[in-house]
Design an enzyme around this catalytic site. Structure first.
Site, PDB file in Angstrom:
ATOM      1  CG  ASP A 166      -0.281  -0.169   2.709  1.00 12.85           C
ATOM      2  OD1 ASP A 166      -0.213   0.973   3.131  1.00 12.85           O
ATOM      3  OD2 ASP A 166      -0.027  -1.126   2.865  1.00 12.85           O
ATOM      4  CG  ASP A 214      -5.641   5.215   6.950  1.00 12.97           C
ATOM      5  OD1 ASP A 214      -5.652   4.635   8.024  1.00 12.97           O
ATOM      6  OD2 ASP A 214      -4.591   5.404   6.475  1.00 12.97           O
ATOM      7  CD  GLU A 257      -3.292   5.654  10.156  1.00 13.10           C
ATOM      8  OE1 GLU A 257      -2.262   5.917  10.802  1.00 13.10           O
ATOM      9  OE2 GLU A 257      -3.422   5.192   9.107  1.00 13.10           O
TER      10      GLU A 257
END
Length: 298
Positions: free
Chosen positions: A43, A131, A133
């Site tokens: 990624d 994503d 985080e």
């Protein structure tokens, strides 16, 4: 994806995987995957700059995710080239959004991912990914939201992805962020999990998940076509699992949910499957129910 350095204090063991020196034209295979996993990927984001997809494919990369968007107003300047390059060289590919709960409007952020990401039901695209985080820019770990507010924000984001694409979004996270910031929410267990842990095993998963789909096992890997360190990943399964993930838009559909929007007439209630092999094409009756592509699909 970029985990803040403070995560190291929580026991994430970084794995060094870069050769000391290699000829400029050498094919560098993916760093040795953890034992038992044969389907490997990477990624990337703007941090890697422009990459060479021909070399990435030649190195044996099976799949890849790339950053497409962040929040409401950022588009990765390399994403369009990554999407085109991966498709050209037959690397299964998906786009992800770096979620910014501090900016609000989760549905708007999901819309931006779908519009920039270019997901289509062509049999090659990985599901769009959130994503979620620690904020790369510091500040409050949870973007100033309470666990209840965070669960609502994530719910609205992934619901909008489902409305726009008919897919359950992949979720990239880690137990050390997820459990405190969502209050250990188990609401998203039907979504495929992309777990980040730089160690010899995936370890304890975030609350709600009993299995993972993709494991990011290092952020210091090396592969031909990418300058500098790169995140490396493995799929929890075989090449057939990867085909199921990209070709079956309903592979991770929660059976408690209503059927997806079906403007093309592709939905089959009996199998809970979308059977059009290419976006906008006619339905293919008698499509297999195991996720394999219908006859004639690319």
């Amino acid at each position: 994806m970029r985990w803040r350095t403070g995560a190291l204090a929580l026991g994430l063991l970084l794995v060094a995987a870069s050769p000391a020196s290699m000829p400029a034209n050498a094919v560098v295979p993916l760093a040795e995957a953890p034992p038992g996993y044969s389907v490997t990927g990477i990624d990337i984001s703007n941090h890697q700059g422009a990459v060479d997809w021909a070399a990435i494919a030649a190195a044996g990369t099976d799949f890849a995710y790339a950053k497409a968007t962040e929040g409401l107003d950022y588009t990765d300047p390399y994403y369009a080239g990554n999407l085109a390059g991966a498709n050209r060289h037959r690397v299964h590919f998906g786009g992800y959004a770096y979620g910014r709960p501090d900016q609000g409007d989760p549905r708007g952020q999901a819309d931006k991912l779908v519009e920039v990401g270019g997901y289509t039901r062509t049999g090659h695209g990985l599901p769009p990914m959130l994503d979620i985080e620690w904020p790369w820019f510091g500040g409050d770990d949870c973007y100033g939201l309470t666990p209840t507010q965070m669960v609502t924000w994530i719910s609205e984001f992934v619901d909008q992805v489902r409305v726009r694409t008919g897919r359950l979004a992949m979720i990239y996270t880690n137990e050390y962020w997820w459990n405190p910031c969502t209050g250990g929410s188990t609401k998203f267990a039907a979504h495929p999990l992309f777990v980040a842990r730089y160690a010899a095993a995936p370890g304890t998963l975030p609350a709600g998940w009993s299995s993972w789909t993709v494991w990011q096992y290092t952020n210091t890997g090396s592969v031909s076509g990418v300058a500098g360190p790169v995140d490396q990943d493995v799929l929890n399964g075989s090449s057939e699992t990867l085909i199921e993930l990209v070709r079956n838009p309903n592979a991770w559909w929660d059976p408690r949910d209503p059927p997806p929007a079906d403007p093309d007439g592709c939905y089959r209630p009996a199998t809970r499957q979308l059977v059009c092999p290419v976006e906008g094409s006619a339905p293919v009756d008698g499509a297999p129910v195991d996720g394999a592509a219908p006859a004639g699909a690319p």
